[in-house]
Scaffold this active site. Structure first.
Site: not given
Ligand code: DOR
Ligand code: ZN
Length: 359
Positions: A17, A19, A105, A142, A180, A253
């Site tokens: 995971h 970004h 996601k 999420h 997360h 994350d």
């Protein structure tokens, strides 16, 4: 794994995971992930979000182009689709079959950065989830409710009860990763759930509790979503991560925002932990007396859950320490730089990856 107290060699890990952003920020951050990890699940919350196979293909290409040339055949970005209420199940299926999408996601609309196009009513994507269940495509969640009436520290636990539990009952064969996780409630739910339910755990949620955001003043660098919770939750996450239970695996994350966007009147959520992620995890496993379990968490349980092969190479950590800079000025393409505050800014960590961020 080989461990001679001064060095620790493990199979090359993956980040399930992350970004990586786009444009100048992508350029600035991507090598930090690629120096440690062989593969990374890349989040699709760009502006606009990645909702089609074509967009994912070209984003994957931009990621590879942003890497240092020598890393291009050593790092594989695994792409994800951003679920909206209007995305077509056929588009997801095509992307998965063509090996462009590894997973999809789910952002509850409004839950976090660039989630406005996310899902308001989970029932609206039932046909999409049925397709994913049939083809074995993992759903990454999420897990927070967005109702402003629910206390921000309770949003994960409430999501599990109100949405995740019923979703798993509706789709019993769907592979789900609760991303997360931040609470004992989530760790317990995943532990006692079916084998097709797993979770990722970030380094920051293993190191900090909610006090970090308010230590002597407001500390935006420790603000992320889901927010860090009480100490008892952090301890539960450390127990889960270091337990050797294959349902828990590594997902940083890492979520870079320029320093000015974090230190502002309305600071962005996200912690930039990519530069020293594996060192940060190693510190936790060492403190918990579980260094021999780092390899499972970092390099084995993730690929097993996703049904992907284990990586071939290895990485070596050396126990002579890393000094984490207070601020990183990173090159972001031609003549431009961006300022990022890394997680552990100004601290010393016990471990150093042979190939350090500076190299
Ligand atoms: O803290 C976070 N930052 N949490 C998220 O879910 C998104 C991320 C981001 O994209 O900045
Ligand atoms: Zn994220």
């Amino acid at each position: 794994m080989s461990d001679t107290s001064r060095t620790l060699t493990i199979r090359r890990p993956d980040d399930w995971h992350v970004h990586l952003r786009d444009g100048a920020m992508l350029q600035a951050v991507v090598d930090h992930t690629a120096r440690q990890f062989a593969r990374a699940i890349v989040m699709p919350n760009l502006k606009p979000p990645i909702t089609s196979v074509d967009q994912a293909r070209s984003y994957r290409e931009r990621i590879l182009q942003a890497l240092r040339p020598e890393r291009r055949d050593r790092f594989t970005p695994l792409m994800t689709a951003y679920l909206t209420e209007t995305i077509a199940a056929q588009e997801l299926e095509r992307g998965f079959t063509e090996k462009v999408f590894t997973a999809a996601k789910l952002y509850p609309a409004g839950a976090t950065t660039n989630s406005d196009a996310g899902v308001r009513d989970l029932k609206a994507i039932t046909p999409v989830l049925e397709t994913m269940e049939r083809i074995g495509m993992p759903l990454l969640i999420h897990g927070e409710v967005t109702d402003p009436g629910i206390d921000i520290f309770d949003r994960e636990a409430v999501f599990i009860e109100q949405h995740l539990e019923p979703l798993l009952r509706r789709h019993p064969a769907l592979k789900v990763v609760l991303e997360h996780i931040t609470t004992a409630d989530a760790a317990d739910f995943v532990t006692s759930g079916p084998a097709n339910l797993a979770a990722t755990i970030t380094p920051h949620h293993l190191h900090i509790n909610r006090n970090a955001m308010f230590l002597g003043g407001l500390r935006p660098d420790f603000y992320c979503l889901p927010v860090a919770k009480r100490e008892r939750h952090r301890l539960a996450l450390r127990a889960a991560a270091t337990s050797g239970n294959p349902k828990f695996f590594l997902g940083t994350d890492s979520a870079p925002h320029p320093r000015g966007a974090k230190e502002s009147a309305c600071g962005c959520a996200g912690i930039y932990n990519a530069p020293y992620a594996i060192e940060s995890y190693a510190q936790v496993f060492e403190q918990e007396g579980a260094l021999e379990r780092l390899e499972g968490f970092a390099s084995v349980f993730g690929p097993r859950f996703y049904g992907l092969p284990l990586n071939k190479g290895s990485i070596t950590l050396i126990r002579d320490g890393s000094e984490v800079p207070a601020l990183m000025e990173l090159s972001a393409g031609a003549d431009s730089t961006t300022l990022l505050v890394p997680f552990h800014a100004g601290e010393d960590l016990n471990w150093r990856l042979e190939d350090s961020p500076a190299s």
